[in-house]
Enzyme design. Structure first.
Site, PDB file in Angstrom:
ATOM      1  N   SER A  88      51.820  95.970  96.861  1.00  0.00           N
ATOM      2  CA  SER A  88      51.540  96.689  95.766  1.00  0.00           C
ATOM      3  C   SER A  88      52.759  97.715  95.208  1.00  0.00           C
ATOM      4  CB  SER A  88      50.478  97.453  96.219  1.00  0.00           C
ATOM      5  OG  SER A  88      49.777  98.104  95.219  1.00  0.00           O
ATOM      6  N   ASP A 222      43.448  89.669  91.034  1.00  0.00           N
ATOM      7  CA  ASP A 222      43.874  90.905  91.270  1.00  0.00           C
ATOM      8  C   ASP A 222      43.685  91.961  90.068  1.00  0.00           C
ATOM      9  OD1 ASP A 222      45.367  93.138  92.096  1.00  0.00           O
ATOM     10  OD2 ASP A 222      46.875  92.203  93.307  1.00  0.00           O
ATOM     11  N   HIS A 251      43.387  92.049  96.764  1.00  0.00           N
ATOM     12  CA  HIS A 251      44.548  92.823  96.684  1.00  0.00           C
ATOM     13  C   HIS A 251      44.848  93.716  98.167  1.00  0.00           C
ATOM     14  CE1 HIS A 251      47.850  95.355  94.543  1.00  0.00           C
ATOM     15  NE2 HIS A 251      47.514  96.495  95.379  1.00  0.00           N
TER      16      HIS A 251
END
Length: 275
Positions: A88, A222, A251
């Protein structure tokens, strides 16, 4: 973590240290040699969090980037070959590390579900930006009230929220409860607000300079980095290594697929762990 460590270090016990780095007490979980300066060429380091605020703003996005750079410069011997794994916003941090210090010997960087561009324009970004950027203090109030709950009630609340995940990894529940302590969640909200404002255009210059070192792994569903972003970056860098998830990992894969992702990651970087 054991799946990511060379067999040479399988018998080494995990080490837990606390270091003062870039204005914050930093917890370091380490597998490998007991001394960072023993001359070993391979080190596996995990830096999970920073616990105390300072004038350097270590909990802001720029502060987190400089915190990682300060750790590498101060605590990791020069010429150590580095394998960086980001998830991320960690992928954005990796690109900034590469840009700000090209002298680091990074041999491979794996970018899992990379939020490296236009975060506020993503489906999740559109729903979260108003709270993170304009109503942040209401979020702080909610966090404070939750932090007052008894630990047992916090645990029950977390289990209710995660009840919809059929194959939930139960080991994530205690850390999730810990996030309700107040400081951790408030710091996450603070940094997330900065991400919405600062993570804008993709850094094509840094990606181009380091393309052969990078592996990008995008999720097929996502909401933080849509499949469209994967297709666009592949068009811009046709020689790059861009992979689209075919197994349905979410995610926040640690909730139910941490072992599977770790195994996949170990296969990707195995050849780079050889000394």
């Amino acid at each position: 973590m054991k799946q990511l460590i060379s067999r040479r270090y399988e018998m080494d016990a995990a080490q837990r240290d606390f270091l003062y780095c870039y204005g914050a007490i930093t917890e370091v979980l380490r597998c490998g040699p007991p001394d960072l300066h023993t001359g070993h060429k391979v080190l596996v380091l995990v830096i999970p969090d920073a616990y105390s605020a300072a004038d350097l703003d270590p909990f802001g996005l720029n502060g987190q980037i400089e915190h990682k750079l300060a750790f590498l410069r101060k605590h990791v011997p020069k010429k150590t070959k580095l394998i960086l794994v980001g998830h991320s916003i960690g992928c954005y941090i990796i690109l900034e590390i590469m840009r700000r210090d090209p002298s680091l010997e990074i041999v491979k960087a794996v970018m899992l579900f990379p939020t490296i561009e236009r975060m506020a324009q993503t489906p999740q970004g559109k729903s979260m930006t108003p709270m993170l950027c304009h109503l942040r203090y209401l979020a702080y109030l909610s966090i404070f009230l939750l932090s007052l709950l008894p630990e047992r009630l916090k645990g029950a609340l977390v289990k209710v929220v995660l009840a919809g995940i059929g194959s939930l990894d139960r080991s994530v529940v205690p850390p999730a409860v810990g996030l309700l302590s107040g400081d951790s969640a408030a710091n996450a909200v603070y940094m997330a607000g900065q991400e919405m404002r600062q993570v804008l255009e993709r850094d094509n210059v840094t990606i181009g300079k380091n393309l052969e070192k990078l592996i990008f792994y995008y999720g097929a569903r996502d909401r933080w980095c849509p499949v469209q972003y994967c297709h666009e970056i592949k068009e811009d860098f046709p020689a790059g290594d861009f992979r689209l998830c075919e197994t349905g990992f979410r995610h926040a894969f640690v909730l139910d697929a941490g072992r599977e992702v770790a195994k996949m990651l170990a296969e990707w970087i195995q050849s780079h762990l050889k000394i």
